[in-house]
Design an enzyme around this catalytic site. Sequence first.
Site, PDB file in Angstrom:
ATOM      1  CD  GLU A 178      -3.038  -1.251   1.979  1.00 15.89           C
ATOM      2  OE1 GLU A 178      -4.182  -1.731   1.828  1.00 15.89           O
ATOM      3  OE2 GLU A 178      -2.908  -0.676   3.207  1.00 15.89           O
ATOM      4  CD  GLU A 372      -4.034  -6.002   1.999  1.00 16.24           C
ATOM      5  OE1 GLU A 372      -4.872  -5.502   2.701  1.00 16.24           O
ATOM      6  OE2 GLU A 372      -2.914  -5.950   2.180  1.00 16.24           O
TER       7      GLU A 372
END
Length: 473
Positions: A178, A372
Amino acid sequence: MSFPKNFLWGGATAANQAEGAWNVDGKGASISDHNRAGSRTSSTRRTFDKVINTDEYYYPSHTGIDMFHRYKEDIALFAEMGFKVYRLSIAWTRIFPNGDETEPNEAGLQFYDELFDELIKHNIEPLVTISHFELPYHLGETYDGFLDKRTIDFYERYAVTLFKRYKDKVKYWLTFNEINFGTLEHGKRINGLFNREYTVEEQYQALHNVFVASSKAVIAGHAINPDFKIGCMLAYITMYPKTCKPEDVLKTQEANDHLNYFCGDVQVKGKYPYFMTRFFKKENIDLKSSSEEMALISEGTVDYYTFSYYMSTCITSDIDERNDKTGGNLFGGVSNEYLETSDWGWQIDPVGLRYTLNQIYSRYEVPLMVVENGLGAFDKVEADGTINDDYRIEYFKKHIEEMSNAIDDGVNLIGYTPWGCIDLISAGTGEMSKRYGFIYVDRDDEGNGSLDRTPKKSFYWYQKVIETNGAEL
């Protein structure tokens, strides 16, 4: 349902949320190890302590779900589900405890050797995140993390160590988890900015240095093993204008560019997008970057693009006057009356995943993975020990259907690793009660419990999904 024959079905975890054993076999303290538990009702969510005080406070990452000692049991359960791939992260501080050593910690390297051997034994492909919110605390304390360009070299040394050690065991790599978290004010700490107040310029300087580090790792990895597939990973926040008012549309475009496209453009296209030049000028930001660094960014582009997708949000130009703000993964907005929300207030939007896959693929045209995705929820253990999480099955069913639709649209989607395939501690709060897994772990928010593993109803459902390559949902 349309999924390619070699589609990579699996699941995902992170070392700091699962492994535990935070100071075992020479492991050093990471920034995550300095986070003590919070709750979803806490305004600060978690407290970051510069001095760890285990006598008074509970630090969830110190024990996690003890995967360090139980990984063989967990991998056997993943194999029983039929995993083709398992996304995990390596704890930087197991390999270089302080981050700036010249020689790695052999005990840490050996641990992952054995873990990868166990995956290979079960025919599960490792997908390794090199840095998943695991910056060594010492690098932040001593160097202000990635604000200091020396940390670029520390990261490269770490990545090269992994590439050389595991070149015959790992094919798929991700450089940073991320990475776009670094564009947000509350995300500065993951890049080591926690010693003092930092300016916006320093925040983006640290992120620039992360880009350079990632590019150097990509270049080095391809030199060590040309068969490596090295990707980026972003938290993709899908955004819609709240209304068709032009100001809402422009506000959405600006937020999407800054949060989603900026980092993707740098890592896939190898250059800063034009709108960031405008932003830097507006904010009087003068990044310290050389022509050599920009050349590295241009050369060290990734092979594939991965992202997290949990929710979507709505953007409005008058958010300060509204009372319908919503939470979410990293970034909130305002409510969408057409969507349901999770127990944690995240808006559930399966169709948004199809939209997002098309949006990303049309911009970059490289292979994609959803690494995810999942539903954080309260799970109830019945009197007979079963966990009937039909709500999770419904969530996954709808998202997998939309992935299939995106593949029919022409998107090159190669894998899917739902988040927290086994229950683990929350990154945001440290709670265990926010459960994502197909496997229940007996652990509560205070760190009590046997840590025994129990398959949920969704375990057997996902097993059938993988067995039929998505044909039976």
